[in-house]
Design a protein around this motif. Sequence first.
Motif, PDB file in Angstrom:
ATOM      1  N   LEU A 206       0.827  -1.207   0.000  1.00 23.79           N
ATOM      2  CA  LEU A 206       0.000   0.000   0.000  1.00 23.79           C
ATOM      3  C   LEU A 206       0.859   1.253   0.000  1.00 23.79           C
ATOM      4  O   LEU A 206       0.391   2.345  -0.344  1.00 23.79           O
ATOM      5  CB  LEU A 206      -0.950   0.003   1.193  1.00 23.79           C
ATOM      6  N   GLU A 207       2.098   1.073   0.407  1.00 20.12           N
ATOM      7  CA  GLU A 207       3.004   2.216   0.383  1.00 20.12           C
ATOM      8  C   GLU A 207       3.181   2.704  -1.064  1.00 20.12           C
ATOM      9  O   GLU A 207       3.348   3.896  -1.319  1.00 20.12           O
ATOM     10  CB  GLU A 207       4.357   1.807   0.978  1.00 20.12           C
TER      11      GLU A 207
ATOM     12  N   LEU B 182       0.902   2.703  -3.266  1.00 24.10           N
ATOM     13  CA  LEU B 182      -0.286   3.507  -3.557  1.00 24.10           C
ATOM     14  C   LEU B 182      -0.097   4.915  -2.997  1.00 24.10           C
ATOM     15  O   LEU B 182      -0.423   5.913  -3.640  1.00 24.10           O
ATOM     16  CB  LEU B 182      -1.501   2.832  -2.917  1.00 24.10           C
ATOM     17  N   ASP B 183       0.452   4.950  -1.808  1.00 28.53           N
ATOM     18  CA  ASP B 183       0.746   6.235  -1.184  1.00 28.53           C
ATOM     19  C   ASP B 183       1.722   7.032  -2.045  1.00 28.53           C
ATOM     20  O   ASP B 183       1.548   8.235  -2.250  1.00 28.53           O
ATOM     21  CB  ASP B 183       1.327   5.987   0.204  1.00 28.53           C
TER      22      ASP B 183
ATOM     23  N   TRP C   6       2.180   6.684  -5.236  1.00 30.30           N
ATOM     24  CA  TRP C   6       1.490   7.076  -6.471  1.00 30.30           C
ATOM     25  C   TRP C   6       0.684   8.350  -6.243  1.00 30.30           C
ATOM     26  O   TRP C   6       0.626   9.228  -7.102  1.00 30.30           O
ATOM     27  CB  TRP C   6       0.572   5.939  -6.946  1.00 30.30           C
ATOM     28  N   LEU C   7       0.091   8.444  -5.085  1.00 35.57           N
ATOM     29  CA  LEU C   7      -0.702   9.630  -4.757  1.00 35.57           C
ATOM     30  C   LEU C   7       0.160  10.878  -4.633  1.00 35.57           C
ATOM     31  O   LEU C   7      -0.316  11.990  -4.869  1.00 35.57           O
ATOM     32  CB  LEU C   7      -1.442   9.412  -3.434  1.00 35.57           C
TER      33      LEU C   7
ATOM     34  N   ASP D  71      -6.653   8.806  -0.260  1.00 33.62           N
ATOM     35  CA  ASP D  71      -5.707   9.121   0.806  1.00 33.62           C
ATOM     36  C   ASP D  71      -6.312   8.803   2.172  1.00 33.62           C
ATOM     37  O   ASP D  71      -5.647   8.230   3.040  1.00 33.62           O
ATOM     38  CB  ASP D  71      -5.342  10.606   0.723  1.00 33.62           C
TER      39      ASP D  71
ATOM     40  N   LEU E 134      -6.425   5.109   2.817  1.00 31.76           N
ATOM     41  CA  LEU E 134      -5.110   4.613   3.212  1.00 31.76           C
ATOM     42  C   LEU E 134      -4.813   4.880   4.683  1.00 31.76           C
ATOM     43  O   LEU E 134      -4.047   4.142   5.311  1.00 31.76           O
ATOM     44  CB  LEU E 134      -4.022   5.265   2.361  1.00 31.76           C
TER      45      LEU E 134
ATOM     46  N   ARG F 244      -1.606   3.215   7.195  1.00 34.44           N
ATOM     47  CA  ARG F 244      -0.290   3.876   7.161  1.00 34.44           C
ATOM     48  C   ARG F 244       0.670   3.357   8.210  1.00 34.44           C
ATOM     49  O   ARG F 244       1.809   3.046   7.914  1.00 34.44           O
ATOM     50  CB  ARG F 244      -0.459   5.381   7.348  1.00 34.44           C
TER      51      ARG F 244
ATOM     52  N   TRP G 162       2.816  -0.018   7.441  1.00 30.17           N
ATOM     53  CA  TRP G 162       4.008  -0.182   6.624  1.00 30.17           C
ATOM     54  C   TRP G 162       5.203   0.583   7.173  1.00 30.17           C
ATOM     55  O   TRP G 162       6.304   0.445   6.663  1.00 30.17           O
ATOM     56  CB  TRP G 162       3.758   0.160   5.162  1.00 30.17           C
TER      57      TRP G 162
END
Lengths: 104, 104
Positions: A74-75, A77-78, A80-81, B78, B81, B85, B88
Motif C-alpha cells: 500500500l506504500e 499507492l501512497d 502514487w498519490l 488518501d 489509506l 499507514r 508499513w
Amino acid sequence: MNTDKLFEALSEPNRRSMLEYLRVRDRSVGELVELSSLSQPGVSKHLRILREAGLVTVRSDAQKRMYSLNAKPLEQLDDWLGPYRRYWSGKLDDLERFLDEEKP
Amino acid sequence: MNTDKLFEALSEPNRRSMLEYLRVRDRSVGELVELSSLSQPGVSKHLRILREAGLVTVRSDAQKRMYSLNAKPLEQLDDWLGPYRRYWSGKLDDLERFLDEEKP
DNA sequence: CATTTATATAACTAATGGGTAATATAATAA
DNA sequence: TTATTATATTACCCATTAGTTATATAAATG
C-alpha cells in the motif's frame, strides 16, 4: 510488486473489506466467509488475488489457514498519490506548476 | 463521490496514464489519443469513466473538448489509506494494536 | 484407517470490460 | 449551406472476472 496488480486487487469491494477485517486481526478463511456474503470458494479466490498482490500472507494453523494483512504494498499507492497531493489542497501557484512540468 | 467507482476508475492503467498527462496540463481528446496507443473512441470511453468518478472535468474550446484533472476525489483514496499507514512504517506497538481494535 | 474439518482448485456460467469500426453530433470554416 | 474538424455514442466482439457447485487436498480426530 506490480502497480497494476495492486490497483487491480484493490478495485474489488469485497477484497477491500477483507483487508479491513484483517487490519483488526488475523483471520481464518472460515471467519472471512462468515464476515462476507460469499461462498467459501469465492473467498478463497479473492484471497488468492490479494496474495498475488502481496497484500496478505498465510500461515497454517492445524487445518486452518490464517491470513494476515501485509500493508507494505500500500506504500506504493501512497507514493502514487504523491504528485497529486498538492492538487487537492487548493490552487497551485506558478512554481508548483513549473515543477510539475519538469518531472513528467 | 462513490469509493467503489473511484477505485474502479483507477484500476485501469490507461486511465491512470491519462491522469498523469492531465497533471502536467489540460489536454484535448486528440492530444490524449496521440499520447496513448488507443483509438479515439477508446480514449473517449475511458474519459467518460474518469468523468463519472469525478477525476476529470471538461470544457469546450471551439470544436475541441479540453479535459482537466480534478484531484479532489483522490483525497478519498488518501483517507482510505489512513488506517493502513502505521502498518508499513514498521511493527505496531501494543497501544496501536489496541487502538485498532477499538475502531473497526 | 476412516471420518471430519478446513481450504484450495476445477469446471462452468453470466455479466462486465476494454477494444474496435461505424455512425451521430456539434462547432468551425469555406 | 456545405464541408471539415473534433468528439461522443452505438453496435459489436473477445477476454476477463466474479460468482457458483462440485471435487481434490490436507490435517486432525475417532
